[in-house]
Design a protein around this motif. Structure first.
Motif, short mmCIF file in Angstrom:
data_model
loop_
_atom_site.label_atom_id
_atom_site.label_comp_id
_atom_site.label_asym_id
_atom_site.label_seq_id
_atom_site.Cartn_x
_atom_site.Cartn_y
_atom_site.Cartn_z
N GLY A 25 1.02 7.31 -1.31
CA GLY A 25 0.39 8.20 -2.29
C GLY A 25 -0.92 7.63 -2.81
O GLY A 25 -1.92 8.34 -2.93
N ALA A 26 -0.90 6.33 -3.10
CA ALA A 26 -2.13 5.68 -3.56
C ALA A 26 -3.18 5.68 -2.46
O ALA A 26 -4.37 5.94 -2.72
CB ALA A 26 -1.83 4.24 -4.00
N ALA A 27 -2.76 5.39 -1.23
CA ALA A 27 -3.70 5.40 -0.12
C ALA A 27 -4.31 6.78 0.07
O ALA A 27 -5.52 6.92 0.33
CB ALA A 27 -3.00 4.96 1.17
N VAL B 138 -4.72 9.34 -2.17
CA VAL B 138 -5.65 9.73 -3.24
C VAL B 138 -6.92 8.90 -3.20
O VAL B 138 -8.04 9.44 -3.32
CB VAL B 138 -4.95 9.61 -4.62
CG1 VAL B 138 -5.95 9.87 -5.74
CG2 VAL B 138 -3.80 10.61 -4.71
N LEU B 139 -6.78 7.59 -3.06
CA LEU B 139 -7.96 6.73 -3.02
C LEU B 139 -8.84 7.04 -1.81
O LEU B 139 -10.07 7.12 -1.92
CB LEU B 139 -7.54 5.26 -3.00
CG LEU B 139 -6.94 4.72 -4.30
CD1 LEU B 139 -6.40 3.30 -4.08
CD2 LEU B 139 -7.98 4.73 -5.42
N LEU C 291 0.86 -1.18 0.00
CA LEU C 291 0.00 0.00 0.00
C LEU C 291 0.89 1.23 0.00
O LEU C 291 1.42 1.63 1.03
CB LEU C 291 -0.93 0.00 1.22
CG LEU C 291 -1.94 1.16 1.32
CD1 LEU C 291 -2.88 1.15 0.11
CD2 LEU C 291 -2.73 1.07 2.61
N HIS C 292 1.06 1.83 -1.18
CA HIS C 292 1.88 3.03 -1.29
C HIS C 292 1.13 4.20 -0.63
O HIS C 292 -0.09 4.35 -0.82
CB HIS C 292 2.16 3.36 -2.75
CG HIS C 292 3.16 4.45 -2.95
ND1 HIS C 292 2.82 5.78 -2.86
CD2 HIS C 292 4.48 4.40 -3.23
CE1 HIS C 292 3.89 6.52 -3.08
NE2 HIS C 292 4.92 5.70 -3.30
N TRP D 12 1.81 13.43 2.43
CA TRP D 12 0.92 12.50 1.76
C TRP D 12 -0.51 12.65 2.30
O TRP D 12 -1.49 12.60 1.55
CB TRP D 12 1.41 11.06 1.94
CG TRP D 12 2.58 10.66 1.10
CD1 TRP D 12 3.78 10.17 1.54
CD2 TRP D 12 2.67 10.69 -0.33
NE1 TRP D 12 4.61 9.90 0.48
CE2 TRP D 12 3.96 10.22 -0.69
CE3 TRP D 12 1.80 11.09 -1.34
CZ2 TRP D 12 4.39 10.12 -2.00
CZ3 TRP D 12 2.23 10.99 -2.68
CH2 TRP D 12 3.51 10.51 -2.98
#
Length: 216
Positions: free
Chosen positions: A125-127, A129-130, A122-123, A193
């Protein structure tokens, strides 16, 4: 005004009348509140799994949970209690009942998710934005059904109704103070982040929660 023809008086039939708003049914309110509460819980779970926070009362709860080791759900439930009286005075008993139901459902789901969902990777950045998009959609659903998750949401809705200040901008002001304090507790990379995720969430609310466009 335009009449019906030369020499003819204006009649009520010649004046277009606005279509009255169609209120949500109880079933529609129930599914909207359930969707909003579950999505908000999942967004908080994403952030917590990545060691991030968010804005509003959920962000403060995540920050306290990470600093103390207490669970996010119980912390959020305690912090939201002082805001219920404000919501009742401004929006009435119906708003209060819906908000309490949404908060309890969100807290219950957030406590159940760790045993139901896990991430191998779980990056942050992805966490961020999502979670911002998911939580924004959840809060938007709650707002459309005249509900919040307590706390800053009810204050933001009040200011938008009374003063025309967009709810998203009110929440962003609170977030600025929250993230300034987060630098004292979390590594700066995680704070940045987290700020990205909060910006996504608030943009979703600011762009889509428009009283001049949506009446239900």
């Amino acid at each position: 005004m335009l009449g019906r023809g030369p020499g003819l008086p204006v009649t009520n039939a010649a004046i277009p009348r606005p279509t009255p708003p169609h209120p949500h049914s109880r079933a529609e309110d129930a599914q909207g509140i359930a969707f909003g509460a579950v999505m908000s819980a999942f967004g908080a779970f994403l952030l917590g799994s990545a060691g991030l926070i968010t804005g509003q009362l959920a962000g403060l709860s995540l920050l306290i949970a990470q600093a103390t080791g207490f669970g996010f759900g119980p912390v959020y439930l305690v912090l939201s209690l002082p805001f219920y009286g404000f919501g009742y005075r401004r929006f009435g008993a119906g708003f209060l009942r819906r908000t309490i139901a949404a908060v309890l459902l969100m807290v219950g789901v957030s406590m159940a998710l760790p045993s139901l969902v896990g991430f191998r990777a779980l990056h942050p950045g992805a966490a961020a934005v999502l979670a911002g998009a998911i939580s924004g959609a959840g809060l938007l659903a709650l707002f459309r059904h005249r509900t919040s998750l307590g706390g800053i949401g009810s204050v933001a809705m009040d200011l938008q109704d009374r003063l025309g200040i967009k709810a998203g901008w009110v929440q962003m002001g609170f977030d600025t103070v929250l993230f300034a304090g987060a630098f004292l507790v979390l590594p700066w990379q995680r704070v940045l982040w987290s700020a990205l995720g909060a910006a996504v969430l608030n943009l979703v609310i600011a762009i889509n929660h428009r009283g001049d466009r949506y009446i239900a």
